[in-house]
Design a protein around this motif. Structure first.
Motif, PDB file in Angstrom:
ATOM      1  N   ASP A 142      -6.727 -18.571   2.842  1.00 31.66           N
ATOM      2  CA  ASP A 142      -7.349 -17.653   1.889  1.00 31.66           C
ATOM      3  C   ASP A 142      -6.500 -16.391   1.762  1.00 31.66           C
ATOM      4  O   ASP A 142      -6.927 -15.291   2.110  1.00 31.66           O
ATOM      5  N   PHE A 143      -5.282 -16.552   1.301  1.00 36.40           N
ATOM      6  CA  PHE A 143      -4.376 -15.425   1.163  1.00 36.40           C
ATOM      7  C   PHE A 143      -4.722 -14.612  -0.092  1.00 36.40           C
ATOM      8  O   PHE A 143      -5.322 -15.156  -1.033  1.00 36.40           O
ATOM      9  N   PRO A 144      -4.344 -13.291  -0.128  1.00 31.81           N
ATOM     10  CA  PRO A 144      -3.596 -12.566   0.900  1.00 31.81           C
ATOM     11  C   PRO A 144      -4.456 -12.168   2.085  1.00 31.81           C
ATOM     12  O   PRO A 144      -5.666 -11.975   1.947  1.00 31.81           O
ATOM     13  N   LEU A 145      -3.796 -12.058   3.232  1.00 31.46           N
ATOM     14  CA  LEU A 145      -4.430 -11.616   4.464  1.00 31.46           C
ATOM     15  C   LEU A 145      -3.781 -10.312   4.918  1.00 31.46           C
ATOM     16  O   LEU A 145      -2.748  -9.892   4.384  1.00 31.46           O
ATOM     17  N   PHE A 146      -4.393  -9.695   5.914  1.00 33.65           N
ATOM     18  CA  PHE A 146      -3.900  -8.420   6.425  1.00 33.65           C
ATOM     19  C   PHE A 146      -3.862  -8.493   7.935  1.00 33.65           C
ATOM     20  O   PHE A 146      -4.830  -8.938   8.567  1.00 33.65           O
ATOM     21  N   ILE A 158       0.778  -0.652  11.490  1.00 33.05           N
ATOM     22  CA  ILE A 158       0.646  -1.205  10.144  1.00 33.05           C
ATOM     23  C   ILE A 158       1.920  -0.879   9.372  1.00 33.05           C
ATOM     24  O   ILE A 158       2.327   0.276   9.262  1.00 33.05           O
ATOM     25  N   TYR A 159       2.550  -1.933   8.829  1.00 31.22           N
ATOM     26  CA  TYR A 159       3.824  -1.820   8.143  1.00 31.22           C
ATOM     27  C   TYR A 159       3.731  -2.523   6.789  1.00 31.22           C
ATOM     28  O   TYR A 159       2.738  -3.219   6.511  1.00 31.22           O
ATOM     29  N   PRO A 160       4.741  -2.370   5.944  1.00 32.59           N
ATOM     30  CA  PRO A 160       4.685  -3.080   4.659  1.00 32.59           C
ATOM     31  C   PRO A 160       4.466  -4.586   4.802  1.00 32.59           C
ATOM     32  O   PRO A 160       3.841  -5.195   3.930  1.00 32.59           O
ATOM     33  N   PRO A 221       2.353   2.783  -6.991  1.00 30.13           N
ATOM     34  CA  PRO A 221       2.756   1.431  -6.555  1.00 30.13           C
ATOM     35  C   PRO A 221       3.568   1.428  -5.274  1.00 30.13           C
ATOM     36  O   PRO A 221       3.549   0.450  -4.527  1.00 30.13           O
ATOM     37  N   ALA A 222       4.269   2.529  -5.009  1.00 31.70           N
ATOM     38  CA  ALA A 222       5.102   2.593  -3.804  1.00 31.70           C
ATOM     39  C   ALA A 222       4.267   2.545  -2.534  1.00 31.70           C
ATOM     40  O   ALA A 222       4.774   2.189  -1.465  1.00 31.70           O
ATOM     41  N   ASP A 223       2.993   2.900  -2.629  1.00 27.92           N
ATOM     42  CA  ASP A 223       2.129   2.859  -1.451  1.00 27.92           C
ATOM     43  C   ASP A 223       1.805   1.442  -1.013  1.00 27.92           C
ATOM     44  O   ASP A 223       1.401   1.213   0.133  1.00 27.92           O
ATOM     45  N   GLY A 224       1.893   0.485  -1.931  1.00 31.14           N
ATOM     46  CA  GLY A 224       1.586  -0.893  -1.590  1.00 31.14           C
ATOM     47  C   GLY A 224       0.115  -1.232  -1.576  1.00 31.14           C
ATOM     48  O   GLY A 224      -0.265  -2.359  -1.277  1.00 31.14           O
ATOM     49  N   GLY A 225      -0.745  -0.246  -1.835  1.00 27.81           N
ATOM     50  CA  GLY A 225      -2.176  -0.513  -1.874  1.00 27.81           C
ATOM     51  C   GLY A 225      -2.875  -0.391  -0.546  1.00 27.81           C
ATOM     52  O   GLY A 225      -4.059  -0.720  -0.436  1.00 27.81           O
ATOM     53  N   PHE A 226      -2.189   0.107   0.493  1.00 30.22           N
ATOM     54  CA  PHE A 226      -2.827   0.285   1.798  1.00 30.22           C
ATOM     55  C   PHE A 226      -2.006   1.262   2.623  1.00 30.22           C
ATOM     56  O   PHE A 226      -0.827   1.504   2.358  1.00 30.22           O
ATOM     57  N   TYR A 227      -2.668   1.844   3.630  1.00 32.06           N
ATOM     58  CA  TYR A 227      -1.989   2.767   4.521  1.00 32.06           C
ATOM     59  C   TYR A 227      -1.058   2.018   5.462  1.00 32.06           C
ATOM     60  O   TYR A 227      -1.425   1.012   6.062  1.00 32.06           O
ATOM     61  N   THR A 228       0.174   2.550   5.608  1.00 29.97           N
ATOM     62  CA  THR A 228       1.063   2.144   6.683  1.00 29.97           C
ATOM     63  C   THR A 228       1.266   3.356   7.588  1.00 29.97           C
ATOM     64  O   THR A 228       0.870   4.476   7.257  1.00 29.97           O
ATOM     65  N   SER A 230       3.829   4.889   7.988  1.00 33.82           N
ATOM     66  CA  SER A 230       4.710   5.835   7.310  1.00 33.82           C
ATOM     67  C   SER A 230       3.996   6.598   6.208  1.00 33.82           C
ATOM     68  O   SER A 230       3.981   7.832   6.210  1.00 33.82           O
ATOM     69  N   ASN A 231       3.389   5.876   5.246  1.00 38.37           N
ATOM     70  CA  ASN A 231       2.819   6.603   4.110  1.00 38.37           C
ATOM     71  C   ASN A 231       1.558   7.374   4.465  1.00 38.37           C
ATOM     72  O   ASN A 231       1.080   8.190   3.686  1.00 38.37           O
ATOM     73  N   LYS A 232       1.015   7.148   5.657  1.00 40.63           N
ATOM     74  CA  LYS A 232      -0.155   7.917   6.077  1.00 40.63           C
ATOM     75  C   LYS A 232       0.205   9.136   6.903  1.00 40.63           C
ATOM     76  O   LYS A 232      -0.486  10.145   6.862  1.00 40.63           O
ATOM     77  N   ASN A 233       1.307   9.051   7.652  1.00 46.84           N
ATOM     78  CA  ASN A 233       1.537  10.058   8.681  1.00 46.84           C
ATOM     79  C   ASN A 233       2.783  10.907   8.523  1.00 46.84           C
ATOM     80  O   ASN A 233       2.829  12.021   9.025  1.00 46.84           O
TER      81      ASN A 233
END
Length: 364
Positions: A142-146, A158-160, A221-228, A230-233
């Motif tokens: 049941d992709f996509p998964l996280f 959490i990474y790209p 779009p560069a965020d990827g739709g979720f916190y990593t 990097s983009n959070k901290n």
């Protein structure tokens, strides 16, 4: 009448970085400015604050019998080792019958382990994304998964590559996380595609209330739709969130109702956050629960939410302590003339704007 004496526990990121720990190792720890601002806000409410530092310092003070000299403990200590690290200071406090603010050791240990938290939420009938904990006998279809480490915070781990769209990506990603976080379970859950909200709460039990909510902005779009991590901290990575009102907004109301149910189900205390994201089916699901939220002026989501609702940092800290004192009514009248040695009084940090960029270690 002497003021209430509050023992304040924390870890300084500067100290652990000076010892050779990496930026990611320290991402959950607090900057000097945050520690000083919290101490000053507590003092502004009329309390005497003793800066005790981390669990090792607490052990030293217990060995000297100094633990009997405080009235209430206030811990933002994250710990550095073990999946129960956030519960280490509260666990010792409870063993020595020292009253403390925020949630108890059992709740902190549970909530840090996202896999076990999701099991409890399912048992309580609270919706959370379908998941598995690796290793498990489970064939994903049941992709996509996280994927993410089960016992980290501040998007650590959490990474790209955490969003996986095929069995090969899942296998490769899990192997990378297992190598980076040996001995820790890896959480695999359904990737949710809807709106995401951070709901802040104050109080305990029937007194718990929603303070307010932020909608996380994924328009870039560069965020990827979720916190990593990097983009959070990382400083310089601007991420603008939107304050939202549940009034006449059924989606926000649903997120806040679910957050409050979750807060009650896990028996959290005093202050915290619940992160909620909607699925493609339009239903809200709990992403995670944070009973040890960031309290950094200018940056932390909960503090920004309070400020948006005209609650200053000083008032916020006062309300947290007042909530904790509901569990220890005798402290309201207790007098004390015994004080620990105080560190130099810190300066007050000025609150920032309501829409914010989030730097290192302040976004929990």
């Amino acid at each position: 009448m002497a003021p209430l004496v509050i023992a304040f526990f924390y870890e300084r990121i500067s100290l652990y970085r000076s010892r050779g720990y990496s930026v990611e190792d320290c991402v959950e720890l607090d900057q000097d400015e945050t520690i000083e601002a919290i101490a000053q806000s507590l003092r502004s409410n009329g309390y005497e604050v003793v800066l005790v530092r981390d669990v090792k310092e607490l052990v030293n003070r217990i060995a000297k019998g100094e633990h009997e000299k405080s009235d209430l403990a206030f811990s933002i200590s994250e710990g550095m080792y073990g999946v129960g690290r956030e519960a280490q200071v509260p666990g010792l406090l409870e063993a020595y019958r020292i009253p403390h603010a925020l949630s108890d050791a059992a709740t902190l240990a549970l909530c840090l382990d996202k896999g076990k938290t999701k099991m409890v939420l399912e048992h309580q009938g609270i919706p959370t994304a379908p998941f598995a904990v690796v290793p498990a006998l489970w064939t994903p279809n049941d992709f996509p998964l996280f994927i993410k480490p089960a016992c980290e915070g501040s998007s650590k781990g959490i990474y790209p590559f955490s969003k996986v769209t095929s069995p090969s990506e899942l296998k490769d990603g899990v192997q990378k996380l297992q190598a980076r976080f040996p001995g820790q379970s890896i959480l695999v859950e359904k990737y949710l595609t809807g709106h995401e909200y951070t709901v802040s709460l104050l109080g305990t039990g029937d007194s718990a209330k929603v303070l307010g909510s932020l909608q996380v902005n994924w328009s870039n779009p560069a965020d990827g739709g979720f916190y990593t991590v990097s983009n959070k901290n990382e400083q310089g990575n601007e991420h603008l969130d939107q304050f939202v009102d549940a009034h006449n907004n059924p989606e926000v109301q649903a997120a806040e109702d679910l957050a409050l149910r979750t807060w009650h189900a896990l028996e959290c205390c005093d202050v915290g956050r619940v992160d909620v994201r909607f699925g493609a089916n339009g239903k809200p699901y709990v992403l995670e629960l944070n009973p040890l939220p960031g309290l950094c002026p200018q940056w932390s989501s909960l503090v920004q939410t309070a400020e948006y609702h005209r609650i200053s940092h000083e008032v916020l800290l006062g309300r947290i302590v007042e909530s904790s004192l509901q569990r220890y009514p005798s402290l309201r009248e207790k007098q004390t003339t015994i004080h620990w040695h105080l560190d130099p009084e810190p300066e007050v940090t000025t609150l920032g704007p309501k829409v914010h960029a989030k730097p290192l270690n302040t976004t929990k």
